[in-house]
Design a protein around this motif. Sequence first.
Motif, PDB file in Angstrom:
ATOM      1  N   LYS A  73       0.855  -1.188   0.000  1.00 20.75           N
ATOM      2  CA  LYS A  73       0.000   0.000   0.000  1.00 20.75           C
ATOM      3  C   LYS A  73       0.892   1.239   0.000  1.00 20.75           C
ATOM      4  CE  LYS A  73      -3.831  -2.435   0.844  1.00 20.75           C
ATOM      5  NZ  LYS A  73      -3.205  -3.753   0.652  1.00 20.75           N
ATOM      6  N   ARG A 122      -2.126  -4.913  -9.029  1.00 21.54           N
ATOM      7  CA  ARG A 122      -3.372  -4.305  -8.545  1.00 21.54           C
ATOM      8  C   ARG A 122      -4.046  -5.208  -7.507  1.00 21.54           C
ATOM      9  NH1 ARG A 122      -3.486  -2.631 -14.005  1.00 21.54           N
ATOM     10  NH2 ARG A 122      -4.738  -4.437 -14.627  1.00 21.54           N
ATOM     11  N   SER A 123      -3.868  -6.511  -7.645  1.00 17.25           N
ATOM     12  CA  SER A 123      -4.398  -7.432  -6.625  1.00 17.25           C
ATOM     13  C   SER A 123      -3.687  -7.226  -5.304  1.00 17.25           C
ATOM     14  CB  SER A 123      -4.237  -8.887  -7.095  1.00 17.25           C
ATOM     15  OG  SER A 123      -5.062  -9.161  -8.207  1.00 17.25           O
ATOM     16  N   ARG A 140      -2.426  -4.399  -4.312  1.00 20.07           N
ATOM     17  CA  ARG A 140      -2.926  -3.118  -3.795  1.00 20.07           C
ATOM     18  C   ARG A 140      -4.290  -3.266  -3.119  1.00 20.07           C
ATOM     19  NH1 ARG A 140      -4.669   0.473  -1.585  1.00 20.07           N
ATOM     20  NH2 ARG A 140      -4.608   2.717  -2.014  1.00 20.07           N
ATOM     21  N   HIS A 141      -5.136  -4.162  -3.629  1.00 17.47           N
ATOM     22  CA  HIS A 141      -6.487  -4.316  -3.099  1.00 17.47           C
ATOM     23  C   HIS A 141      -6.598  -5.419  -2.053  1.00 17.47           C
ATOM     24  CE1 HIS A 141      -7.588  -2.391  -7.138  1.00 17.47           C
ATOM     25  NE2 HIS A 141      -7.858  -1.509  -6.193  1.00 17.47           N
ATOM     26  N   SER A 142      -5.481  -6.039  -1.697  1.00 15.95           N
ATOM     27  CA  SER A 142      -5.502  -7.092  -0.683  1.00 15.95           C
ATOM     28  C   SER A 142      -5.606  -6.490   0.713  1.00 15.95           C
ATOM     29  CB  SER A 142      -4.217  -7.937  -0.783  1.00 15.95           C
ATOM     30  OG  SER A 142      -3.100  -7.190  -0.295  1.00 15.95           O
TER      31      SER A 142
END
Length: 425
Positions: A198, A390-391, A393-395
């Motif tokens: 992040k 991006r995965s 970042r969204h974890s």
Amino acid sequence: LGGHAVARGALIRTMSFITCPMPAMAAVPTCRRSSRSLLALLAIASLCKESTGIVLRGAVSNSTGVAGLANSTPSLAGVLNSTASFAGVNSSQQQRAPRVYFLFLAMDKVSNLDVWKAFFANAPAQEYRAFIHCKLPSCQQQVAGSVILAVPTVPSYYCTDLVSPMQQMVHYALQDRDGAPNPYDKFAFVSDSSLPAKPFSYVYRILAARSGSDFCVFPSNEWADVPSNSGHGLEVAVKHHQWLTMSRAHAEKSWALWSTGTLHNFMSYFRMNALPMLPNNNSFADHRNYGCLDEFWYMLALFGTLHQPNSQRDQDVHLAMFTGGPLRISAHAGWQGECDTFVLWAKYLYTPGNNPFNSFHSTLDQVSIPHGGNFARPGWWDTITTHGMRSIRHSSFLFVRKFIDSPRLADGPSFTQAYIQNVLS
């Protein structure tokens, strides 16, 4: 300070001061009612915060001292001496905002250092400090001139003692005297093969808001046990990821305990790795104990062993300042606590229950799935796509590992630039 306190202009109206209790872990003696010179009184003022709080300005529990730090690591001493000397610190200074201490444990380098430089580039200087313990001189040379400051190297040994270098960083971080310590400060251990998941602002906001410590607890068949000294039941040591995040209170306690030799004998006492290790030969409360000192010492030192009078009965244990509690003691317990760092242990990827590792892993495209590793070593990435980034970042994770240095970006020219754009922006 009693009577009339030290004024902002260091005006002393009384040379008598009241008792200022210090925690047992501090290497600073309790203040006693007496008369001192002006210089001595000001020095004490730098140690005792008004009313209740305690400010340990450079207090250490061995003979190193601030002067020793200055002589051994000039760049590090610059941070530790970034405020006034002991006698010049204002006893009434206000408590600063929480600070996150990033503690990197490294061998010869930090993989993908440019990503970390981008992570820290826009971070407010007062919100973080970054320290690193390097095994080899090449690592110290790599980070020279960056915001990551190398602490003096201490002896370390894979598995049997990585706590010494970890605690070396805690020791130096605790001597940061720039502002009054905040109880919401955090001390986060980071691997040299990790990357931030992040932007800094997100990581800071999450960690600074938590009051306790983050331990990522392994499924219970990985825990260690020995017969209780009482002769009834078991004493259980909880196994956790090495990459934990401690509160300030726990960081201070951990240093006090480690520096006085507490539980240095854990590996022999629990007979760790005494039996041959096979992929599926351990279960809960079977006296077959496997793992490394850094995977047990922190929870054992901070919370003690868990007493399990009957291994067939489940129970919940409420541990003070343990994020994600209560801790479930059960033969069927899966992942517990708060897992800040993604690490792929293939054996436990599909463990039932609350499993953030499988939740994240299932969002990756086929090219971005990391190598699986084995029962003794975690998986790793050498290739990833922008979708995989991006995965990340969204974890739910704040950090991810393991990444080799300069991985291949499957759908673009530059891994570093793509990671910065897709994860850190």
